[in-house]
Design a protein around this motif. Structure first.
Motif, PDB file in Angstrom:
ATOM      1  N   ILE A 281       1.185  -0.753  -0.187  1.00  0.00           N
ATOM      2  CA  ILE A 281      -0.182   0.187   0.458  1.00  0.00           C
ATOM      3  C   ILE A 281       0.932   0.979  -0.040  1.00  0.00           C
ATOM      4  CG2 ILE A 281      -1.621   1.588   1.858  1.00  0.00           C
ATOM      5  CD1 ILE A 281      -3.072  -0.847   2.173  1.00  0.00           C
ATOM      6  N   ILE A 282       1.996   0.979   1.217  1.00  0.00           N
ATOM      7  CA  ILE A 282       2.827   2.254   0.855  1.00  0.00           C
ATOM      8  C   ILE A 282       3.928   2.232  -0.180  1.00  0.00           C
ATOM      9  CG2 ILE A 282       4.725   3.338   2.815  1.00  0.00           C
ATOM     10  CD1 ILE A 282       4.727   1.979   4.757  1.00  0.00           C
ATOM     11  N   ILE A 283       3.861   1.633  -1.146  1.00  0.00           N
ATOM     12  CA  ILE A 283       4.956   1.261  -2.526  1.00  0.00           C
ATOM     13  C   ILE A 283       4.155   2.035  -3.272  1.00  0.00           C
ATOM     14  CG2 ILE A 283       6.457  -0.240  -4.137  1.00  0.00           C
ATOM     15  CD1 ILE A 283       7.243  -1.366  -1.591  1.00  0.00           C
ATOM     16  N   MET A 284       2.434   1.515  -3.444  1.00  0.00           N
ATOM     17  CA  MET A 284       2.126   2.285  -4.801  1.00  0.00           C
ATOM     18  C   MET A 284       1.302   3.413  -4.649  1.00  0.00           C
ATOM     19  SD  MET A 284      -1.470  -1.034  -5.090  1.00  0.00           S
ATOM     20  CE  MET A 284      -1.837  -1.352  -3.295  1.00  0.00           C
ATOM     21  N   PHE A 285       1.526   4.131  -2.898  1.00  0.00           N
ATOM     22  CA  PHE A 285       1.575   5.264  -3.342  1.00  0.00           C
ATOM     23  C   PHE A 285       2.389   6.186  -3.219  1.00  0.00           C
ATOM     24  CE2 PHE A 285       0.959   9.058  -0.233  1.00  0.00           C
ATOM     25  CZ  PHE A 285       0.043   9.662  -0.413  1.00  0.00           C
ATOM     26  N   ILE A 286       3.508   5.640  -2.907  1.00  0.00           N
ATOM     27  CA  ILE A 286       4.502   6.346  -3.015  1.00  0.00           C
ATOM     28  C   ILE A 286       4.966   6.555  -4.564  1.00  0.00           C
ATOM     29  CG2 ILE A 286       7.335   6.340  -3.119  1.00  0.00           C
ATOM     30  CD1 ILE A 286       7.743   5.504  -0.407  1.00  0.00           C
ATOM     31  N   GLY A 287       4.006   5.376  -5.727  1.00  0.00           N
ATOM     32  CA  GLY A 287       5.278   5.005  -6.815  1.00  0.00           C
ATOM     33  C   GLY A 287       3.550   6.259  -7.538  1.00  0.00           C
ATOM     34  N   ARG A 288       2.544   6.412  -7.123  1.00  0.00           N
ATOM     35  CA  ARG A 288       1.577   7.386  -7.928  1.00  0.00           C
ATOM     36  C   ARG A 288       2.614   8.899  -7.550  1.00  0.00           C
ATOM     37  NH1 ARG A 288      -0.307   9.623 -11.001  1.00  0.00           N
ATOM     38  NH2 ARG A 288      -2.351  10.543 -11.466  1.00  0.00           N
ATOM     39  N   VAL A 289       2.598   8.943  -6.635  1.00  0.00           N
ATOM     40  CA  VAL A 289       2.986  10.346  -5.640  1.00  0.00           C
ATOM     41  C   VAL A 289       3.867  10.853  -6.473  1.00  0.00           C
ATOM     42  CG1 VAL A 289       0.912  10.829  -4.291  1.00  0.00           C
ATOM     43  CG2 VAL A 289       3.385  10.337  -3.776  1.00  0.00           C
ATOM     44  N   SER A 290       5.144   9.996  -6.138  1.00  0.00           N
ATOM     45  CA  SER A 290       6.732  10.465  -6.736  1.00  0.00           C
ATOM     46  C   SER A 290       7.044  11.244  -5.296  1.00  0.00           C
ATOM     47  CB  SER A 290       7.052  11.174  -7.400  1.00  0.00           C
ATOM     48  OG  SER A 290       6.828  12.417  -6.981  1.00  0.00           O
ATOM     49  N   MET A 291       8.799   9.727  -5.360  1.00  0.00           N
ATOM     50  CA  MET A 291       8.808  10.254  -4.328  1.00  0.00           C
ATOM     51  C   MET A 291       9.596  11.570  -3.799  1.00  0.00           C
ATOM     52  SD  MET A 291      10.528   8.175  -1.324  1.00  0.00           S
ATOM     53  CE  MET A 291      10.767   9.219   0.298  1.00  0.00           C
ATOM     54  N   ILE A 292      10.455  12.064  -5.059  1.00  0.00           N
ATOM     55  CA  ILE A 292      10.972  13.826  -5.140  1.00  0.00           C
ATOM     56  C   ILE A 292       9.400  14.499  -4.444  1.00  0.00           C
ATOM     57  CG2 ILE A 292      11.150  15.336  -7.049  1.00  0.00           C
ATOM     58  CD1 ILE A 292      12.899  13.911  -7.820  1.00  0.00           C
ATOM     59  N   THR A 293       8.061  14.439  -5.161  1.00  0.00           N
ATOM     60  CA  THR A 293       7.047  14.960  -4.534  1.00  0.00           C
ATOM     61  C   THR A 293       6.841  15.135  -2.839  1.00  0.00           C
ATOM     62  OG1 THR A 293       5.807  14.680  -6.231  1.00  0.00           O
ATOM     63  CG2 THR A 293       4.388  15.563  -4.662  1.00  0.00           C
ATOM     64  N   ILE A 294       7.128  13.995  -2.473  1.00  0.00           N
ATOM     65  CA  ILE A 294       7.114  13.700  -1.110  1.00  0.00           C
ATOM     66  C   ILE A 294       8.214  14.334  -0.041  1.00  0.00           C
ATOM     67  CG2 ILE A 294       7.381  11.693   0.847  1.00  0.00           C
ATOM     68  CD1 ILE A 294       5.763   9.942  -1.116  1.00  0.00           C
ATOM     69  N   LEU A 295       9.329  14.202  -0.930  1.00  0.00           N
ATOM     70  CA  LEU A 295      10.090  14.910  -0.315  1.00  0.00           C
ATOM     71  C   LEU A 295      10.326  16.269  -0.332  1.00  0.00           C
ATOM     72  CD1 LEU A 295      13.640  12.949  -1.683  1.00  0.00           C
ATOM     73  CD2 LEU A 295      12.664  13.090   0.528  1.00  0.00           C
TER      74      LEU A 295
END
Length: 578
Positions: A543-557
């Motif tokens: 679930i966490i990986i799917m979310f990261i893949g959709r919004v992108s890790m750069i966006t989260i950072l």
């Protein structure tokens, strides 16, 4: 004057709360079901708030202070006529003891109008555009999970974790599922999935922005900046026109795709409405690169596994949804210009000068996508010729190989059992899933442009060149840095995911775990039949990986790190051995 103002506030407050109660009532009716003896009261309640809504719509045009927008006036007049007709049909042709679809549709239409023009104020000092983007996805995922838990949404009860997993997979347009959608979810539940896929594919902020633009015609400058940052559009004055093109293009392509799919499902012996729903569901799922299917075994169903016209339609939908909205708009503009130029040269006997309307980004992503598709199709064709493609004949082998190559890029549909593929093919599919689709598309992965920049950089290092150049243009250093940051972060997330799932489900083969994690990160949705076997902790990781893949890790950072204001000094250059 004071009395009129006070009465107006009371009336507005009454209608707002009435529509909130109407939303709760509709959810209760569709999700839980009402005893039949409650239907007369529900009908009277719906008719009352619709009548109040009509009065409010008519009265506000006499006291409105802003400029009347023609499209809004036309919409309101037509909606008033339609709602009046629905009320008439309900109380003349239907019994008061039965809540008809007409009265429900009228309520939903009025709800859309009432909540279409919120007074949205956005202060970037409190919340940044990346944070707003992330919050919108989290909110939609949680709401979707709650709706999927409704008794009428499923044929059998499911756990909250399974509902959350399915909702995340739908909103993040992944397609991984721990259960068979056709067997577990009712038509109402599948409709909820359809809405989640559509909202997740385009982004709920995109729909909210278009609705606000349609009914208000303008928005605050802060909101335009926010939408510009989210949609990667620097021309803030064109943000709403760009979003309008996205909405129109998406619905047009999905509608055409649904018609083509419907025409190719002749052998599916079901009613007209059921076939239309299946067609629309698969069209939206394909264009949004979601990979969900309402058929048993997905597109491995006996009606679709050898249905090559259907597969060609799905391939085109996946491709159009995966090349990115800015690129899709740019391509349409280019073809429009090309046709206009051709007509002008024929009738006026003159040639137009070459136009630069086809942008560098479009060229790079389109060429990279086509090259990857061509090479991977040829490899799969020869690798699986006597194996998974053995039952196909003639052109069917090539169509099936193309379908496998296209769907592994982020779509997730399956016309074969991927666990039966050759090991070498599975390794190549991991690479295809990792690359993914183009930027600002409905697909995931590191993106085709990132992969192209990495390959060009390798070539430049070998040739001793300092700058990356393509199509007579130099790629800026910031783009190169972002590309390699994306690659590094993708391996970091995927590596951590494989490590954790191998700890929780140590009995599973490593290749199966890696396949699941790559599929989740790139929002592909393919599986080697491993997803239903995962433990609860592994489901949470996915679930966490799917979310990261959709919004992108750069966006989260960028959402959690404050931007550094550029300074006018620089330190001396230092060298590090590589």
């Amino acid at each position: 004057m004071l009395t009129r103002f006070f009465c107006s506030r009371i009336f507005n407050l009454l209608t707002k709360w009435s529509f909130i109660v109407a939303i709760v009532t509709i959810i209760a009716m569709l999700g839980f079901g009402f005893p039949k003896h409650y239907n007369p009261y529900v009908n009277l309640f719906f008719a009352t708030i619709l009548f109040l809504g009509i009065i409010k719509t008519v009265v506000k045009f006499f006291y409105i202070k802003d400029k009347i927008i023609a499209r809004v006036l036309i919409f309101d007049l037509l909606s008033v006529l339609f709602i009046t007709y629905c009320i008439y049909i309900q109380f003349t042709e239907y019994s008061i003891h039965f809540v008809s679809k007409y009265i429900l549709f009228a309520i939903i239409l009025k709800l859309l109008r009432e909540f279409a023009t919120p007074n949205f104020t956005f202060k970037r000092s409190y919340i940044t555009p990346p944070q707003l983007f992330i919050i919108s996805f989290i909110g939609l995922i949680i709401l979707g999970a709650c709706l999927l838990l409704l008794p009428k949404a499923t044929k059998t009860s499911i756990t909250f974790l399974d509902a959350l997993f399915t909702s995340t997979s739908a909103v993040c347009v992944t397609g991984l599922s721990v259960m068979d959608v056709s067997q577990v979810f009712t038509t109402f539940g599948q409709f909820i999935l359809l809405l989640l896929i559509q909202l997740g594919g385009l982004g709920i902020l995109t729909f909210a922005a278009y609705i606000a633009y349609f009914f208000k015609g303008n928005s605050s400058f802060e909101y335009q900046i926010t939408l510009g940052n989210i949609s990667n559009n620097d021309a803030f004055s064109e943000v709403f026109s760009f979003i309008k093109r996205i909405i129109y293009l998406t619905f047009s392509i999905e509608l055409i795709g649904a018609v083509c799919i419907y025409l190719s499902l002749d052998q599916l012996e079901i009613s007209f409405l059921d076939k239309a729903f299946h067609s629309l569901f698969h069209s939206i799922s394909a264009f949004c690169n979601a990979g969900f299917s309402t058929l048993p075994n997905g597109l491995m169903h006996e009606v679709t596994i050898y249905n090559y016209p259907l597969q060609i339609v799905v391939i085109l939908l996946i491709f159009l949804g995966g090349i990115g909205f800015p690129i899709l708009v740019n391509i349409l503009r280019y073809f429009s210009y090309f046709i206009t130029k051709t007509i002008a040269s024929i009738f006026h006997n003159r040639k137009e000068q070459k136009s630069w309307v086809f942008s560098l980004s479009s060229k790079v992503n389109l060429m990279t996508s086509l090259i990857i598709l061509f090479i991977s199709t040829i490899i799969i064709y020869f690798e699986e010729f006597y194996y998974t493609l053995n039952n196909h004949t003639g052109i069917g082998k090539f169509v099936s190989a193309t379908f496998i190559s296209m769907t592994t890029r982020t779509a997730g549909f399956n016309t074969i059992d991927f666990s039966q593929l050759q090991f070498s093919t599975i390794i190549m599919i991991l690479l295809l899933m990792w690359i993914g689709a183009s930027p600002t598309s409905t697909g995931g992965g590191i993106k085709t442009s990132t992969f192209a920049i990495a390959i060009l950089n390798f070539i430049n290092i070998a040739r001793g060149k300092q700058n990356i150049e393509i199509y007579n243009r130099k790629i800026s250093d910031s783009i190169v840095q972002k590309a390699f940051a994306t690659i590094t972060l993708s391996f970091l997330v995927i590596g951590i995911g494989v490590f954790l799932i191998s700890k929780f489900d140590y009995q599973l083969p490593l290749i199966d775990i890696a396949f699941e994690v790559f599929s989740a990160y790139s929002t592909v949705g393919l599986s080697l039949n491993t997803t239903p076997l995962l433990s609860d902790p592994s489901k949470i990781i996915l679930i966490i990986i799917m979310f990261i893949g959709r919004v992108s890790m750069i966006t989260i950072l960028t959402a959690f790190f404050k931007k550094t204001i550029s300074s006018r000094y620089s330190y001396p250059t230092g060298d590090i051995l590589i």
